[in-house]
Motif scaffolding. Sequence first.
Motif, PDB file in Angstrom:
ATOM      1  N   ASP A  72       0.857  -1.174   0.000  1.00 20.78           N
ATOM      2  CA  ASP A  72       0.000   0.000   0.000  1.00 20.78           C
ATOM      3  C   ASP A  72       0.898   1.231   0.000  1.00 20.78           C
ATOM      4  OD1 ASP A  72      -2.115   1.693   0.114  1.00 20.78           O
ATOM      5  OD2 ASP A  72      -2.502   1.421   2.261  1.00 20.78           O
ATOM      6  N   TYR A  73       1.215   1.708  -1.194  1.00 22.47           N
ATOM      7  CA  TYR A  73       2.171   2.798  -1.329  1.00 22.47           C
ATOM      8  C   TYR A  73       1.431   4.116  -1.471  1.00 22.47           C
ATOM      9  CZ  TYR A  73       5.135  -1.190  -2.412  1.00 22.47           C
ATOM     10  OH  TYR A  73       5.782  -2.394  -2.357  1.00 22.47           O
ATOM     11  N   THR A  74       1.918   5.115  -0.780  1.00 24.57           N
ATOM     12  CA  THR A  74       1.328   6.446  -0.887  1.00 24.57           C
ATOM     13  C   THR A  74       1.678   7.053  -2.237  1.00 24.57           C
ATOM     14  OG1 THR A  74       3.276   7.453   0.141  1.00 24.57           O
ATOM     15  CG2 THR A  74       1.479   6.772   1.601  1.00 24.57           C
ATOM     16  N   ASP A  75       0.968   8.107  -2.595  1.00 23.18           N
ATOM     17  CA  ASP A  75       1.169   8.727  -3.903  1.00 23.18           C
ATOM     18  C   ASP A  75       2.125   9.917  -3.822  1.00 23.18           C
ATOM     19  OD1 ASP A  75       0.714   8.690  -6.639  1.00 23.18           O
ATOM     20  OD2 ASP A  75      -0.819  10.257  -6.504  1.00 23.18           O
ATOM     21  N   ASP A  76       2.835  10.061  -2.704  1.00 22.19           N
ATOM     22  CA  ASP A  76       3.819  11.138  -2.615  1.00 22.19           C
ATOM     23  C   ASP A  76       5.169  10.620  -3.116  1.00 22.19           C
ATOM     24  OD1 ASP A  76       4.667   9.452  -0.621  1.00 22.19           O
ATOM     25  OD2 ASP A  76       4.137  10.792   1.025  1.00 22.19           O
ATOM     26  N   GLU A  77       6.170  11.474  -3.050  1.00 25.79           N
ATOM     27  CA  GLU A  77       7.485  11.121  -3.597  1.00 25.79           C
ATOM     28  C   GLU A  77       8.066   9.892  -2.906  1.00 25.79           C
ATOM     29  OE1 GLU A  77      11.897  13.175  -4.253  1.00 25.79           O
ATOM     30  OE2 GLU A  77      10.157  14.395  -3.716  1.00 25.79           O
ATOM     31  N   SER A  78       7.914   9.810  -1.599  1.00 29.36           N
ATOM     32  CA  SER A  78       8.450   8.681  -0.851  1.00 29.36           C
ATOM     33  C   SER A  78       7.741   7.378  -1.246  1.00 29.36           C
ATOM     34  CB  SER A  78       8.285   8.928   0.653  1.00 29.36           C
ATOM     35  OG  SER A  78       8.682   7.790   1.388  1.00 29.36           O
ATOM     36  N   GLY A  79       6.430   7.440  -1.382  1.00 26.07           N
ATOM     37  CA  GLY A  79       5.671   6.253  -1.762  1.00 26.07           C
ATOM     38  C   GLY A  79       6.002   5.789  -3.165  1.00 26.07           C
ATOM     39  N   ARG A  80       6.183   6.730  -4.069  1.00 21.57           N
ATOM     40  CA  ARG A  80       6.546   6.358  -5.442  1.00 21.57           C
ATOM     41  C   ARG A  80       7.921   5.724  -5.494  1.00 21.57           C
ATOM     42  NH1 ARG A  80       3.847  11.303  -6.462  1.00 21.57           N
ATOM     43  NH2 ARG A  80       5.828  12.450  -6.514  1.00 21.57           N
ATOM     44  N   ALA A  81       8.846   6.238  -4.679  1.00 24.63           N
ATOM     45  CA  ALA A  81      10.184   5.660  -4.635  1.00 24.63           C
ATOM     46  C   ALA A  81      10.138   4.241  -4.073  1.00 24.63           C
ATOM     47  CB  ALA A  81      11.106   6.540  -3.788  1.00 24.63           C
ATOM     48  N   GLU A  82       9.326   4.028  -3.042  1.00 28.94           N
ATOM     49  CA  GLU A  82       9.190   2.682  -2.474  1.00 28.94           C
ATOM     50  C   GLU A  82       8.575   1.724  -3.493  1.00 28.94           C
ATOM     51  OE1 GLU A  82       6.929   3.051   1.075  1.00 28.94           O
ATOM     52  OE2 GLU A  82       8.589   3.890   2.251  1.00 28.94           O
ATOM     53  N   ARG A  83       7.560   2.189  -4.220  1.00 29.23           N
ATOM     54  CA  ARG A  83       6.939   1.339  -5.231  1.00 29.23           C
ATOM     55  C   ARG A  83       7.952   0.971  -6.314  1.00 29.23           C
ATOM     56  NH1 ARG A  83       3.344   4.519  -6.802  1.00 29.23           N
ATOM     57  NH2 ARG A  83       1.573   3.752  -5.578  1.00 29.23           N
ATOM     58  N   ALA A  84       8.719   1.952  -6.785  1.00 23.49           N
ATOM     59  CA  ALA A  84       9.727   1.685  -7.820  1.00 23.49           C
ATOM     60  C   ALA A  84      10.766   0.691  -7.318  1.00 23.49           C
ATOM     61  CB  ALA A  84      10.397   2.995  -8.243  1.00 23.49           C
ATOM     62  N   ALA A  85      11.160   0.809  -6.043  1.00 18.80           N
ATOM     63  CA  ALA A  85      12.141  -0.119  -5.485  1.00 18.80           C
ATOM     64  C   ALA A  85      11.563  -1.530  -5.408  1.00 18.80           C
ATOM     65  CB  ALA A  85      12.586   0.353  -4.104  1.00 18.80           C
ATOM     66  N   ALA A  86      10.300  -1.634  -5.011  1.00 18.89           N
ATOM     67  CA  ALA A  86       9.661  -2.951  -4.941  1.00 18.89           C
ATOM     68  C   ALA A  86       9.546  -3.575  -6.329  1.00 18.89           C
ATOM     69  CB  ALA A  86       8.274  -2.823  -4.299  1.00 18.89           C
ATOM     70  N   GLU A  87       9.210  -2.772  -7.332  1.00 14.45           N
ATOM     71  CA  GLU A  87       9.108  -3.281  -8.702  1.00 14.45           C
ATOM     72  C   GLU A  87      10.470  -3.729  -9.215  1.00 14.45           C
ATOM     73  OE1 GLU A  87       5.297  -0.469  -9.987  1.00 14.45           O
ATOM     74  OE2 GLU A  87       7.319   0.025 -10.669  1.00 14.45           O
ATOM     75  N   ALA A  88      11.506  -2.953  -8.922  1.00 12.98           N
ATOM     76  CA  ALA A  88      12.860  -3.344  -9.333  1.00 12.98           C
ATOM     77  C   ALA A  88      13.268  -4.646  -8.667  1.00 12.98           C
ATOM     78  CB  ALA A  88      13.857  -2.227  -8.999  1.00 12.98           C
ATOM     79  N   GLY A  89      12.910  -4.814  -7.392  1.00 10.57           N
ATOM     80  CA  GLY A  89      13.224  -6.053  -6.695  1.00 10.57           C
ATOM     81  C   GLY A  89      12.492  -7.245  -7.285  1.00 10.57           C
ATOM     82  N   ARG A  90      11.223  -7.065  -7.655  1.00  7.51           N
ATOM     83  CA  ARG A  90      10.452  -8.142  -8.267  1.00  7.51           C
ATOM     84  C   ARG A  90      11.054  -8.543  -9.617  1.00  7.51           C
ATOM     85  NH1 ARG A  90       5.169  -9.772  -7.713  1.00  7.51           N
ATOM     86  NH2 ARG A  90       5.744  -9.645  -5.505  1.00  7.51           N
TER      87      ARG A  90
END
Length: 200
Positions: A72-90
Amino acid sequence: MVGRVHGGWRGPGGRRGPGRGGWQQADLPPCDDAAAWLHGRLPDGWFTDAPDVTIDREEIVVVGELAAPDGDYTDDESGRAERAAAEAGRISRFREQTREERIEIARQAEHRYGRKVAWGARIGDSVELFTVASVPVMTRLRQPERIVLDTLVDAGVARSRSDALAWAVRLVGQHADDWLGELRAAMAKVDELRAKGPTG
């Protein structure tokens, strides 16, 4: 659906259409069924849908969509960075876990189609390509064209003339995709008519 296929125009036997150099790559096997073959050969569950398959004279690039990681990632800069990191890890996990089987599928496809095979994975806007080929292309440029490349290098847009040329080609591809598609379709029609020959 067997995935979208992108690539240059080919005539009978997988040959490239005639240009200044006439018919080229006449010895290449046909690759019209490559997307269908890969769709049937790939293990179930690798991708959420049939992969995109891009083909040229040297290479087949297979890019598939992976399931997005839970979170559940927020739509702010921090949340987008976390989502991108999770996608890169996947994507990294997919690359490691499927390495041996991808090598075997690539070996079979290379034998069948006479082209190297490269892989990639996508999750949303995150895309990573694995070991794609970098093929040298020789060209002659007059001074005005060389000045364009040198300007890109001097401005820091590109590291070298070859990098600047690749950047320019990517830019054309991004902004002329519809036109290039129409051009390929038109050339394929000409090739079909040439193969039929005169009927009168």
